[in-house]
Write an enzyme that holds these catalytic residues in place. Sequence first.
Site, PDB file in Angstrom:
ATOM      1  N   GLU A 201     -22.462 -26.784 -36.280  1.00 13.35           N
ATOM      2  CA  GLU A 201     -22.915 -28.170 -36.084  1.00 13.35           C
ATOM      3  C   GLU A 201     -21.915 -29.091 -36.751  1.00 13.35           C
ATOM      4  O   GLU A 201     -21.362 -28.771 -37.806  1.00 13.35           O
ATOM      5  CB  GLU A 201     -24.298 -28.357 -36.719  1.00 13.35           C
ATOM      6  CG  GLU A 201     -24.775 -29.800 -36.649  1.00 13.35           C
ATOM      7  CD  GLU A 201     -26.233 -29.976 -37.065  1.00 13.35           C
ATOM      8  OE1 GLU A 201     -26.741 -29.139 -37.830  1.00 13.35           O
ATOM      9  OE2 GLU A 201     -26.843 -30.961 -36.602  1.00 13.35           O
TER      10      GLU A 201
ATOM     11  N   ASN B 184     -34.237 -28.919 -30.463  1.00 12.51           N
ATOM     12  CA  ASN B 184     -33.993 -28.341 -31.791  1.00 12.51           C
ATOM     13  C   ASN B 184     -35.118 -28.756 -32.721  1.00 12.51           C
ATOM     14  O   ASN B 184     -35.356 -29.960 -32.917  1.00 12.51           O
ATOM     15  CB  ASN B 184     -32.666 -28.871 -32.352  1.00 12.51           C
ATOM     16  CG  ASN B 184     -32.418 -28.412 -33.773  1.00 12.51           C
ATOM     17  OD1 ASN B 184     -32.197 -27.231 -34.024  1.00 12.51           O
ATOM     18  ND2 ASN B 184     -32.462 -29.334 -34.721  1.00 12.51           N
ATOM     19  N   GLU B 185     -35.830 -27.797 -33.245  1.00  9.75           N
ATOM     20  CA  GLU B 185     -36.885 -28.045 -34.230  1.00  9.75           C
ATOM     21  C   GLU B 185     -37.929 -29.044 -33.721  1.00  9.75           C
ATOM     22  O   GLU B 185     -38.554 -29.749 -34.504  1.00  9.75           O
ATOM     23  CB  GLU B 185     -36.293 -28.531 -35.559  1.00  9.75           C
ATOM     24  CG  GLU B 185     -35.443 -27.471 -36.218  1.00  9.75           C
ATOM     25  CD  GLU B 185     -34.746 -27.922 -37.491  1.00  9.75           C
ATOM     26  OE1 GLU B 185     -34.895 -29.082 -37.879  1.00  9.75           O
ATOM     27  OE2 GLU B 185     -34.051 -27.085 -38.089  1.00  9.75           O
TER      28      GLU B 185
HETATM   29  O1  AHR Z   1     -28.279 -27.025 -40.608  1.00  6.38           O
HETATM   30  C1  AHR Z   1     -28.618 -28.305 -41.017  1.00  6.38           C
HETATM   31  C2  AHR Z   1     -29.800 -28.857 -40.233  1.00  6.38           C
HETATM   32  O2  AHR Z   1     -30.945 -28.155 -40.552  1.00  6.38           O
HETATM   33  C3  AHR Z   1     -29.707 -28.731 -38.757  1.00  6.38           C
HETATM   34  O3  AHR Z   1     -29.138 -29.819 -38.166  1.00  6.38           O
HETATM   35  C4  AHR Z   1     -31.130 -28.696 -38.319  1.00  6.38           C
HETATM   36  O4  AHR Z   1     -31.330 -28.010 -37.143  1.00  6.38           O
HETATM   37  C5  AHR Z   1     -31.858 -28.220 -39.512  1.00  6.38           C
HETATM   38  O5  AHR Z   1     -32.851 -29.097 -39.828  1.00  6.38           O
END
Ligand code: AHR
Length: 992
Positions: A180, A530-531
Amino acid sequence: MKIEANTNITIKPSDLYDETIDHSGYIGKPFGWNSPFYGEMDDFRIYDVALNEEQVAALVYEDMTDTQIVTAAKDDLKLEDTDIITQNIKLPTSIYGTDIRWKSSDTSHLDNNGNVTRPLMEEAAIVVDLTATITKNDVSHIKDYAATILPMDAAPYKIEINASEKGADISPYLFGLFFEDINYALDGGLYPELVQNKSFEYLKSEDDAMVQTYAGLHAWYKLERGGGVGSITTASTSSIHPNNPNYLRITATTSGTGVGVYNTGFPDAENTSINPTPSMNIAKNELYNFSLYARSDYYTGPIEVSLTSADGVIVYAKTLIEGVTSEWNKLSCVLQPNESTSTARLQILMKDTGVLDIDMVSLFPQKTWKNRENGVRHDLGKMLYDMKPKFFRFPGGCLVEGRVVSNRYQWKDTVGPLEERKNIHNNWAFTGAYPYYNQSNSFGFYEYFVLSKDLEAEPIPCISAGISHPEKGSFKPTTVPLDEMDELVQDAIDLVDFANSTDMNNKWAKLRADMGHPEPFNMKYLEIGNENGGDEYYERYKLFSDALRRSHPNIKLIVSGGFGMNDDINLATWERMQKGTIDADIVDDHYYIGSEVFYEKMNQYDNYDRNLGTVFVGEYASWGNALHNGLAEATYMTHLVENGDVVELAAYAPLFAKRNYTQWGTDAIFFDNTSAYGTVNYYVQKLFMKNTGDITLTSEIIKRGNTSHKIQGAIGLGSKNTAVEFSNVKVIDNNSAEVIFRDDFSSDGSDWTAMAGTWAINDGVFAQTNTSIPNAHVYTGHIRSENYTLTLKARKTSGAEGILINLGQQDPNNYLRLNLGGWGNTKSGFEKIVDGRVRLMTPYYDRAKYPIVVDNQWYEIKLIVTGNRVKCYINNELQFDIIDRIKSGPVYCVVSKENTTGDIIVKVTNPQNTKQMVALNFNNIDYINPIGLKTVLKGNDLNDANTFDNPRNIVPVTVRINAVSGTNKVELEPYSFTIFRLSTVEGNELEF
Ligand code: AHR
């Protein structure tokens, strides 16, 4: 040292909390996602170091009497395992302010200071009585221990390996990477472009990135040399492309020796990105491709391009480029510095008067990893490749979601010619110290796919589900309205075509080919969101899954599984998987937790339903980069491998962090503009990736003197704050049908030992009537059979919870328990109590599936035990079928086998401060080469870590070892993670 104290506090922690400000790390608000603490506090103290467990306990005992303190000290005084002593032991001389004196019954083998002299080889072990006298003023208590000193040749542990019994088929994609653009991982990091804000599109994040203002000149500074006079500004008429609307206009009114700009590059020095100190890292004699787009109606003269020292005085490389016309035109040259420096700047000068427009200014090293033209930084790419990751998830993380949906990551903005891509601000600018964190998108989805290929890793893109990131105070996530989701769904379909289609009439397949990759990338996985969670997520997810199942049925779909182990989203997602209301192949679980929690939760996936869908542990880490973090992760990963049939993918997170530009505190690789190092966590990942194996072999760690890990021991009955009744308890041996134990409660119940509760026998019923005892508990007998059936009848008569049945009780703090009607009589599950700590064995999501208890109704309970497996029937219906794979440590291991080589790989952690000898016993095997490889990652202190100054403090070391089978022993260093690799094929050489 205590530096402040206040015992009269009226303010509450939540009073310190203002939801419009990011209070991460403040008292009352420990971390971004956590809610503030709405409690009260008293006796508030500040210390300048973190207190250890004992110091905290000492504070608690401050106001107690001497008798209370000595009693507490006696309860809490612990020695290391006295059953298997092979080296000197620490005998504490004080706890909670008491004085402790030790007396040994045999000082020739264990003296009063803990010094050990072991019996000679082949002699018997010696048992020594050790007595502690604990004193505070006039009060003394005595505590006795029996210490078994092992002879020189005895190993305290053995690992029994059954080489012919396969455990799990390990997923071929265990383990991989998650990348990321957080912590300046991409622009200024992995992507080696040296010019910051090359397209003059930078945004400055205000208000924690909820709002952005244009900062088109960020990292650019005006230059007027040798009497030159001019101005610089950004402009946007007739730009190169609508996605790239702004450019730089330089006006030279007096030429002098030059008018123009310099760029500082990406900083890595302290003091935030506002610091204008030039910080381009250039290496002597390396080649750097320079290019820019230029246009002018009023300037046709040359452009001087140079690399200079931070003050512009020393010139490392210089060249003139020509060819400016009235149309945007790409001009380029190659620069070769004659010196190395990490504080260079790039200068661009007009040599005559006029007006010049420039855009897309780039200075890019020719040396990239795998020599890709728009590739990645050589050292960082190599560090990734050396890990041998099986997959590569990108580009986020929260980054994908966007701070608001309009700022979500959109892959189509990141492909095609660089000058046509869209710069956007970065989600991770929100922490305030990094307002200029942008994403140029010059490294986009095409480059991610190419990188995955170069890493020989499966690409796993994650795309926005149309919901933005939710964690900013009271700020609620924004969503793309349902009736506008078609565009996002189409983007997902097009992404698969971009990656996989061979139809050159397909616009996206053609674009991939035009960009240089006619062959498909063969993407197999796609993650939606994501999440994310909640109805708004699930209804959007369904739009994607419906469409993708129709258009691309071979793609495996990954659904969000929340943030936090077993959090509400995780639970909701798995429950939907159970009900079949989500169409997904894999659930993406994320958790960042303390290292001790990794030990607690090791068995998380042991009893997951293998037919429901598989698990992607898409992000996990323990909070920190010290040795104890790495060892906790390694220990946890042994169980991920054990469960490699259901855990299909797993990745540590985040991957990269830039020195001084880090927003997230658990990272695999730290780097600055000139160097990089792997953390302990990096090496743990790398060792697992290179030594995963294809199948697990069943194995057991057995402590000397103990029997193997079977559910043997006392049986127990109990309840929590609930009145319960039991009758007709019977245990039969399944092989012989012999009744091992029976109680119809016709006599006085003297076979049972009561630990707590009010127990009485009436009319063939054993009743516990106290409804305010949290752990009422009786136990009896010792079942030595490993193949038996316990039957009984039980009912609840009143109270808050339900019925507890215990099995395999070693002592009152170690047993396995059926909790029927637990959690306030809302759920049921199997638990294992290890040293008094409760671990849930059945999946968290599963608890609601099982029956709860109806008052006054009798239940017929049957528990069939075979080895470490229990089948539980309630009223003759099978409810649970669980396997107890929980290892109690302190040594943890997994054994696997590699199909191609036939090698057996034993991975074992020893998180304690003492060396351990372990006998490796291979059973049912024809051949094993006694010469093997041993790789050890270890340190002297659990807080040891790698740093920029000491980057190789903790690194794995591999040696050849002799003799690992039969009665031979291997040594586990203190605080270590060790891998043994052994060949089972005669003549096979093991590679270092
Ligand atoms: O890895 C850091 C963050 O943690 C990522 O962006 C997210 O998916 C998680 O909350």
